[in-house]
Design a protein around this motif. Structure first.
Motif, PDB file in Angstrom:
ATOM      1  N   LEU A 198      -5.617 -19.006 -22.432  1.00  0.00           N
ATOM      2  CA  LEU A 198      -4.410 -19.477 -21.746  1.00  0.00           C
ATOM      3  C   LEU A 198      -4.566 -19.357 -20.234  1.00  0.00           C
ATOM      4  CD1 LEU A 198      -1.710 -17.987 -24.141  1.00  0.00           C
ATOM      5  CD2 LEU A 198      -2.148 -20.415 -23.736  1.00  0.00           C
ATOM      6  N   ARG A 244      -6.859 -22.368 -19.260  1.00  0.00           N
ATOM      7  CA  ARG A 244      -6.207 -23.663 -19.488  1.00  0.00           C
ATOM      8  C   ARG A 244      -7.210 -24.811 -19.603  1.00  0.00           C
ATOM      9  NH1 ARG A 244      -0.088 -23.970 -17.378  1.00  0.00           N
ATOM     10  NH2 ARG A 244       0.429 -21.789 -17.743  1.00  0.00           N
ATOM     11  N   ALA A 271       1.324 -24.653 -22.658  1.00  0.00           N
ATOM     12  CA  ALA A 271       0.462 -24.449 -21.496  1.00  0.00           C
ATOM     13  C   ALA A 271      -0.245 -25.742 -21.095  1.00  0.00           C
ATOM     14  CB  ALA A 271      -0.564 -23.363 -21.793  1.00  0.00           C
ATOM     15  N   ILE A 302      -2.145 -27.638 -23.128  1.00  0.00           N
ATOM     16  CA  ILE A 302      -3.452 -27.735 -23.790  1.00  0.00           C
ATOM     17  C   ILE A 302      -3.321 -28.549 -25.071  1.00  0.00           C
ATOM     18  CG2 ILE A 302      -5.299 -26.407 -24.892  1.00  0.00           C
ATOM     19  CD1 ILE A 302      -4.426 -24.034 -23.075  1.00  0.00           C
TER      20      ILE A 302
END
Length: 299
Positions: free
Chosen positions: A67, A70, A91, A93
């Protein structure tokens, strides 16, 4: 691609026009993910990271590191990945998961993933040994409108053309990169891989039992056959507790007769140690095979 695809190979694949994937195995640290992820990201091209759901459960710090980085995409498979899908998507993604059956694909749709990898039994490394790539790909395409990538046995441009013609949006390819100069593959394993033909892979849990890494028995692995596998096939439960055998496997990490060298049935196509860019250039010619097939069909 754990122990094969570090930051260097990931970056090289992305720089050459693919989407390089960093193989974050269960044994790595969060700092390893951060360090190798920074290498993968240094060139400014998108890349991805592969995680195993069963391992993330025990190592939440792996997810935290991802995270922080990213990446453009995270592949999260093998176990209960559903709790992490929303967190990754929030996030920014893209989330992929590997499916070895239609039931797996339906679960992926329910979990809200962004794309599905139809991973056939021919594929190297871990997954199911239930259905071959082409029948699996066709069946999954019939049950979802999500983008579907194909994995397993795609050793060159002809294979990529075949799955693209069947409706895949791309190929999810690992074995073809095992001997790349940028890969982390050790030299004895490289030579064994180059020598192997398409008949020399086996599927099972022998190496997982020996490693005691924690892989669920539900997901065996396809690797090159060797003497260690032949000795212990059918005795996996004993292998899980026999320390002398575990030690023999650990000590043989550089010995192809004992080591787990994960590879798919496309391994016979590997004949040297190319750069990642050279491998990608070969795959890029898939359009020629598609065009030839279409032209022949119109006659």
């Amino acid at each position: 691609m754990a122990n094969v695809s570090g930051g260097q190979l990931t970056a090289a694949i992305s720089a050459a026009g693919g989407l390089g994937m960093l193989g974050a195995g269960s044994a790595v640290t969060a700092d390893w993910i951060r360090t190798e992820g920074a290498i993968a990201a240094a060139g400014g091209t998108p890349y991805g990271i592969g995680l195993m759901a069963w391992s993330v459960k025990d190592h939440p710090e792996h997810l935290e590191a991802v995270l922080e980085l990213r990446p453009a995409l995270v592949s999260l498979s093998f176990g209960d990945y559903a709790p992490y899908v929303g967190t990754l998507q929030e996030a920014g993604i893209v989330v992929a998961t590997q499916a070895g059956t239609v039931a797996d694909a339906r679960d992926a749709v329910d979990a809200g993933v962004d794309l599905i990898v139809a991973r056939g039994a021919e594929a190297g490394g871990h997954g199911r040994n239930a259905v071959a790539t082409l029948p699996l790909l066709q069946a999954i395409l019939d049950v979802t409108d999500l983008p579907v990538l194909a994995a397993g046995g795609i050793s060159g441009a002809r294979g990529l053309a075949a799955v693209m013609a069947a409706g895949a949006v791309g190929g999810w390819i690992g074995t073809a990169f095992l001997t790349c100069v940028e890969a982390q593959t050790k030299e004895p394993a490289r030579q064994r891989i180059i020598e192997a033909d398409e008949t020399e892979t086996v599927y099972g849990t022998v190496f997982d039992a020996a490693s005691r890494a924690g892989w669920p028995d539900e997901f065996g692995g396809r690797a090159l056959r060797n003497a260690f596998f032949d000795t212990w096939e059918g005795h996996e439960e004993e292998l899980k507790t026999k320390d002398s055998a575990h030690d023999l496997w650990v000590e043989g990490a550089a010995d192809p007769a004992r080591a787990s060298i994960y590879a798919g049935q496309g391994v016979g196509a590997l004949t040297g140690q190319p750069t990642a860019a050279e491998v990608l250039a070969g795959f890029a010619t898939y359009r020629d095979y598609l065009s030839a097939a279409l032209n022949d069909g119109s006659k």
